[in-house]
Write a protein that holds these residues in place. Structure first.
Motif, PDB file in Angstrom:
ATOM      1  N   VAL A  70       0.854  -1.194   0.000  1.00  0.00           N
ATOM      2  CA  VAL A  70       0.000   0.000   0.000  1.00  0.00           C
ATOM      3  C   VAL A  70       0.889   1.244   0.000  1.00  0.00           C
ATOM      4  N   THR A  81      -2.658   6.535   8.354  1.00  0.00           N
ATOM      5  CA  THR A  81      -2.609   5.440   7.381  1.00  0.00           C
ATOM      6  C   THR A  81      -2.618   4.092   8.077  1.00  0.00           C
ATOM      7  N   LEU A  85      -5.449   1.079   7.833  1.00  0.00           N
ATOM      8  CA  LEU A  85      -5.137  -0.267   7.365  1.00  0.00           C
ATOM      9  C   LEU A  85      -5.441  -1.322   8.422  1.00  0.00           C
ATOM     10  N   ASP A  88      -9.147  -3.019   9.005  1.00  0.00           N
ATOM     11  CA  ASP A  88      -9.712  -4.157   8.282  1.00  0.00           C
ATOM     12  C   ASP A  88      -9.515  -5.427   9.108  1.00  0.00           C
ATOM     13  N   VAL A  91      -6.619  -7.993   8.096  1.00  0.00           N
ATOM     14  CA  VAL A  91      -5.224  -7.552   8.142  1.00  0.00           C
ATOM     15  C   VAL A  91      -4.664  -7.874   9.523  1.00  0.00           C
ATOM     16  N   VAL A 216      -9.640  -7.903   0.044  1.00  0.00           N
ATOM     17  CA  VAL A 216      -9.097  -6.973   1.034  1.00  0.00           C
ATOM     18  C   VAL A 216      -8.613  -5.694   0.356  1.00  0.00           C
ATOM     19  N   ARG A 219     -11.575  -3.489  -0.411  1.00  0.00           N
ATOM     20  CA  ARG A 219     -12.117  -2.809   0.772  1.00  0.00           C
ATOM     21  C   ARG A 219     -11.216  -1.659   1.207  1.00  0.00           C
ATOM     22  N   LEU A 220      -9.910  -1.879   1.193  1.00  0.00           N
ATOM     23  CA  LEU A 220      -8.988  -0.823   1.608  1.00  0.00           C
ATOM     24  C   LEU A 220      -9.020   0.360   0.644  1.00  0.00           C
ATOM     25  N   THR A 221      -9.137   0.080  -0.649  1.00  0.00           N
ATOM     26  CA  THR A 221      -9.219   1.161  -1.624  1.00  0.00           C
ATOM     27  C   THR A 221     -10.472   1.998  -1.392  1.00  0.00           C
ATOM     28  N   GLY A 224     -10.037   4.049   1.770  1.00  0.00           N
ATOM     29  CA  GLY A 224      -9.089   5.145   1.619  1.00  0.00           C
ATOM     30  C   GLY A 224      -9.636   6.329   0.859  1.00  0.00           C
ATOM     31  N   LEU A 228      -5.377   5.913  -1.025  1.00  0.00           N
ATOM     32  CA  LEU A 228      -4.544   4.719  -0.909  1.00  0.00           C
ATOM     33  C   LEU A 228      -4.423   4.041  -2.267  1.00  0.00           C
ATOM     34  N   VAL A 230      -3.460   0.469  -3.513  1.00  0.00           N
ATOM     35  CA  VAL A 230      -3.276  -0.882  -2.986  1.00  0.00           C
ATOM     36  C   VAL A 230      -2.991  -1.839  -4.142  1.00  0.00           C
TER      37      VAL A 230
END
Length: 340
Positions: A70, A81, A85, A88, A91, A216, A219-221, A224, A228, A230
């Protein structure tokens, strides 16, 4: 040996079959060698198959302990950040890091200097030799870097990052699938000792076992909101997957060659046994025992070929994988993996 076996009441069919398989040394060694050659190549091919499969089934053992990488833009700080992260549920660990190009004395090409993890949460490097970098100025290096600088574990190396010198103590040899192994890695705290204002430029994420990296990453994108970037960590085996069909085809061809050689050995044993058929009947052997003589002779030849192929094939496979891996910087650890 045959007399002692008969005296120990070993079935005559086994004794005669062993005698027929191994008493004529030139012919016996030739049959074993011809049958062992395709078996030896099959062992090497299966080892290559297993090595490719290990990249997918056990990436952490091949130098890929994390699944996602990331990068955050300048609007997000390190604390924000990491909190984003770690939110989630899939993670399990977040390792901040930075990678810069460094110059070493006497070399015109640059090497990759990485600072990953902290001393409190060290990055789980996969080591083939030595120990992890825990203390100040300690680092682990790939085989490609050791070969480039003509150093080994325990030596100190000096490099320059921009206009700042960096001296590191190599305490371990890591498996590095990237940059031909010309990578030296330490903790982010060590790099910050020279540059206190150093800010993490990337984050390596380790996921739960069985987690889908694509899900994952999506979801993080979304979490963010455009801040972010990823990406899944590149696996060197992705480009080797087509080789599985080639290895499978090679195994089939070698198996057919071995089968033909085995049938040839059986035919030769049967033809030789025709001359002894009357003598075997005269001493009282039944047709079933006479058949057992041929089966025992063939099985003994095949067993000797299998043992020879395994004894030569496994060290040869390890040597080939290690030699090929050293050219790409990953072989030092692959050669230590269990063989099939």
């Amino acid at each position: 040996v045959a007399r002692r076996a008969l005296g120990a009441r070993v079935p005559p069919a086994l004794v005669l079959g062993w005698h027929k398989a191994f008493t004529r040394r030139p012919r016996s060694l030739g049959a074993v060698g011809r049958l062992a050659l395709p078996l030896l190549l099959i062992v090497v091919a299966l080892s290559a198959w297993t090595t490719i499969d290990r990249f997918h089934s056990s990436p952490e053992r091949m130098g890929l302990p994390t699944a996602l990488s990331v990068r955050a833009d300048a609007s997000l700080g390190d604390r924000e950040t990491r909190a984003l992260l770690e939110r989630d549920p899939r993670v399990t660990a977040v390792y901040p890091g930075v990678e810069v190009a460094a110059l070493v004395p006497g070399q015109t090409a640059t090497i990759a200097l990485r600072g990953l993890g902290t001393r409190a949460e060290p990055y789980p490097f996969t080591l083939a030799e030595g120990r992890p970098a825990r203390g100040p100025d300690e680092a682990v290096a790939g085989q490609g870097l050791l070969d480039l600088l003509h150093v080994r574990v325990g030596d100190w190396v000096r490099m320059t990052v921009g206009d700042q010198p960096q001296i590191l103590h190599i305490v371990g040899r890591s498996i590095e699938p990237e940059n031909a192994g010309r990578v030296i890695s330490t903790s982010l705290d060590t790099l910050r000792a020279n540059d206190p204002d150093l800010r993490p430029a990337l984050y390596q994420l380790r996921l739960d076992s069985g987690a889908d990296p694509a899900a994952v990453a999506e979801r993080l994108t979304a979490a963010g909101r455009g801040h972010l970037d990823v990406h899944a960590v590149a696996n060197p085996a992705d480009g080797l997957s087509p080789l599985r069909a080639v290895v499978l085809g090679l195994i089939v061809v070698l198996a057919l060659i071995g089968l033909i050689e085995l049938l040839t050995a059986i035919g030769g044993t049967v033809r030789e046994g025709e001359r002894d058929l009357l003598a075997l009947k005269a001493i009282g052997l039944t047709p079933r025992q006479i058949t057992a003589v041929t089966v025992t002779a063939t099985a003994g030849t095949a067993l000797a070929a299998v043992l020879l192929a395994m004894a030569l094939g496994l060290p040869l496979a390890r040597w080939l994988i290690d030699a090929q891996g050293r050219s790409s910087g990953i072989g030092a650890g692959i050669a230590r993996l269990p063989s099939p």
